[in-house]
Design an enzyme around this catalytic site. Structure first.
Site, mmCIF file in Angstrom:
data_model
loop_
_atom_site.group_PDB
_atom_site.id
_atom_site.type_symbol
_atom_site.label_atom_id
_atom_site.label_comp_id
_atom_site.label_asym_id
_atom_site.label_seq_id
_atom_site.Cartn_x
_atom_site.Cartn_y
_atom_site.Cartn_z
ATOM 1 N N CYS A 35 38.044 48.024 33.526
ATOM 2 C CA CYS A 35 36.804 48.213 32.762
ATOM 3 C C CYS A 35 35.916 49.280 33.397
ATOM 4 C CB CYS A 35 36.088 46.868 32.689
ATOM 5 S SG CYS A 35 34.387 46.935 32.118
ATOM 6 N N CYS A 38 32.286 48.302 34.016
ATOM 7 C CA CYS A 38 32.225 47.346 35.129
ATOM 8 C C CYS A 38 32.144 48.084 36.462
ATOM 9 C CB CYS A 38 33.456 46.438 35.139
ATOM 10 S SG CYS A 38 33.598 45.380 33.680
#
Length: 113
Positions: A35, A38
């Site tokens: 991600c 993230c």
């Protein structure tokens, strides 16, 4: 979560011990290695863990790919998702990449209560 100022790895197995049964404010970052957003929020979370350690903020990270039970329990569908727990109870959440100021406002709000 063991030491304040340090980020603890949260798993399906240790969630109860590290979050549910903890007094005070805990912030848990739900993330995954693949991600992109993230990875962008990670340094913000790490700095907040340092900056608010003395005020009692406990910070953990939970890899949703490895720990689907807890992610499912809290309905985490998008990452990054950051959940805030006060005395083991879910009190707030932030979904997506947000600026540090938004996370800081929630930390201050819940530490003050």
């Amino acid at each position: 979560m063991a030491e304040t100022g340090k980020i603890v790895e949260i798993t399906d197995q240790n969630f109860t011990e590290e979050v549910d049964s903890q007094a005070g404010l805990s912030m848990v970052d739900f993330w995954a290695a693949w991600c992109g957003p993230c990875r962008l929020v990670a340094p913000i979370v790490e700095k907040l863990a340092e900056d608010y350690a003395e005020e009692g903020l406990r910070v953990g990270k939970l890899d949703v790919d490895q720990n689907q039970e807890i992610a499912s329990r809290f309905g985490v569908r998008s990452i990054p998702t950051i959940l805030f727990f006060k005395d083991g109870e879910l009190v707030d959440q932030v979904i997506g990449l947000v600026p540090r100021t938004q996370l800081e406002e929630l930390i201050q709000k819940h530490l003050a209560v």
